[in-house]
Design a protein around this motif. Structure first.
Motif, PDB file in Angstrom:
ATOM      1  N   PHE A  31       0.855  -1.279  -0.128  1.00 52.79           N
ATOM      2  CA  PHE A  31      -0.045   0.019  -0.111  1.00 52.79           C
ATOM      3  C   PHE A  31       1.033   1.312  -0.055  1.00 52.79           C
ATOM      4  O   PHE A  31       1.662   1.261   1.008  1.00 52.79           O
ATOM      5  CB  PHE A  31      -1.000   0.057   1.144  1.00 52.79           C
ATOM      6  N   GLU A  34       0.336   6.361  -3.608  1.00 57.70           N
ATOM      7  CA  GLU A  34      -0.145   6.426  -5.061  1.00 57.70           C
ATOM      8  C   GLU A  34      -1.324   5.236  -5.265  1.00 57.70           C
ATOM      9  O   GLU A  34      -1.969   5.442  -6.378  1.00 57.70           O
ATOM     10  CB  GLU A  34       0.870   6.242  -6.091  1.00 57.70           C
ATOM     11  N   GLY A  35      -1.331   4.412  -4.429  1.00 57.06           N
ATOM     12  CA  GLY A  35      -2.375   3.271  -4.365  1.00 57.06           C
ATOM     13  C   GLY A  35      -1.707   2.111  -4.238  1.00 57.06           C
ATOM     14  O   GLY A  35      -0.766   1.849  -3.403  1.00 57.06           O
ATOM     15  N   TYR A 177      -8.917  -4.164  -2.106  1.00 59.46           N
ATOM     16  CA  TYR A 177      -8.457  -2.830  -2.266  1.00 59.46           C
ATOM     17  C   TYR A 177      -9.487  -1.897  -2.949  1.00 59.46           C
ATOM     18  O   TYR A 177      -9.974  -0.936  -2.615  1.00 59.46           O
ATOM     19  CB  TYR A 177      -7.183  -2.846  -2.989  1.00 59.46           C
ATOM     20  N   ALA A 181     -11.916   0.885  -1.340  1.00 56.67           N
ATOM     21  CA  ALA A 181     -11.948   2.211  -2.044  1.00 56.67           C
ATOM     22  C   ALA A 181     -13.338   2.601  -2.461  1.00 56.67           C
ATOM     23  O   ALA A 181     -13.697   3.802  -2.220  1.00 56.67           O
ATOM     24  CB  ALA A 181     -11.003   2.289  -3.322  1.00 56.67           C
ATOM     25  N   LYS A 185     -15.153   6.021  -0.708  1.00 55.78           N
ATOM     26  CA  LYS A 185     -14.777   7.306  -1.891  1.00 55.78           C
ATOM     27  C   LYS A 185     -15.056   8.481  -1.335  1.00 55.78           C
ATOM     28  O   LYS A 185     -14.564   9.566  -1.774  1.00 55.78           O
ATOM     29  CB  LYS A 185     -15.665   6.781  -2.953  1.00 55.78           C
ATOM     30  N   SER A 191      -6.601   6.694   5.925  1.00 54.93           N
ATOM     31  CA  SER A 191      -5.775   6.065   4.935  1.00 54.93           C
ATOM     32  C   SER A 191      -5.626   4.728   5.139  1.00 54.93           C
ATOM     33  O   SER A 191      -5.622   4.211   6.395  1.00 54.93           O
ATOM     34  CB  SER A 191      -4.502   7.042   4.747  1.00 54.93           C
TER      35      SER A 191
END
Length: 293
Positions: A31, A34-35, A177, A181, A185, A191
């Motif tokens: 993780f 940036e993703g 993931y 997300a 959203k 995080s």
């Protein structure tokens, strides 16, 4: 109870070792800001997938001996043990193998072969099988197990298990993931992976793990046909193997530990056959007869 304890403690020890490895290599840090780092995730999944499979293979002889109570025959104590060791020696020589360890254990009819390499293997047979079969039939079963070793089936199935395990870990975490997300959203304050990620990964690990098991069992069944054919070659004729399988069709095979179950005698009816490591005995007999026709 002994086998359950061994299975749980072994799996916990393996996961602890692999957890340390992924931490030290940084593979568990997939993780990023940036993703998802797919490259690092793939390394993480491969360490878990192949690492677990190969550690289990490396421990297979020890676990098999401990869980079944198998006694390695160092010095034969009676005529049956002399015959057993001598038969395995002759079969191993024909297969161009180093002499495997030969063990005997108390239990219902069954036999198995295991070991990390062709030259570091074990052939074990139960007292129930030796008592309920003729010498010719028992020799065919031993030839089948030696053929497993000669074909490298333990390593082959370990590699297949490692590949499917890697994809299970990899795909589960990718799906987790994206689900996480989507659920968060509109939440920009948090995080890292959340509850949605963890729940999704657990569910996907279970579902994909079941599908992976079906794949591995399919390949295991194909290896059984090859081991039967290998036994026929070692014996010079398929008839003893056919007779042994016919005899087994009227028996209830003994239960084996999970790590060597694919190398023993078993079979499941109906749709559960998808999870069986062995084809139906009738199919194996038909394959031998077809090959010799």
């Amino acid at each position: 109870m002994k086998r359950i304890f061994l299975l749980v403690t072994t799996n916990l020890a393996i996961m602890l070792v692999l957890g340390i490895v992924t931490t030290l290599t940084g593979a568990n840090r997939f993780f990023t800001q940036e993703g998802l780092d797919l490259g690092r995730l793939l390394v993480f999944a491969a360490i878990l997938g192949f690492g677990g499979a190969f550690i289990s293979l490396w421990l297979s002889k020890f676990i098999a001996k401990w869980s079944t109570g198998a006694r390695v025959i160092e010095t034969p104590a009676n005529s049956t043990e002399y015959w057993l060791v001598d038969t395995v020696r002759k079969l191993a020589s024909k297969a161009d193998l180093r002499m495997p360890e030969v063990a005997i254990y108390d239990g219902e009819p069954n036999a198995f072969a295991t070991g990390a390499t062709k030259n570091n293997s074990l052939v074990a047979v139960s007292t129930g099988l030796l008592q309920s079969m003729t010498r010719e039939e028992a020799e065919a079963v031993l030839a089948h197990e030696v053929a497993h070793i000669a074909n490298g089936d333990m390593v082959t199935l370990t590699l297949i298990q490692g590949v499917v395990n890697t994809f299970v870990y990899f795909l589960s975490r990718i799906i987790g993931y994206f689900v996480d997300a989507a659920l968060r959203k509109n939440d920009e304050s948090s995080s890292g992976p959340g509850l949605g990620y963890m729940a999704t990964v657990i569910v996907c690990d279970i579902v994909f793990g079941i599908l992976a098991s079906i794949i591995v069992m399919y390949f295991s069944r194909q290896r059984e046909f090859r081991a039967d054919a290998g036994a026929a070659r070692l014996l010079g004729t398929p008839q003893p193997m056919i007779h042994a399988l016919q005899r087994l069709s009227g028996m209830q095979p003994g239960e084996l530990p999970q790590n060597v179950a694919t190398a023993g005698i078993n079979g499941r009816p109906g749709w559960m056959a998808l999870f069986s490591s062995h084809p139906p005995l009738e199919a194996r007999i038909a394959a031998l007869r077809s090959a010799s026709a």
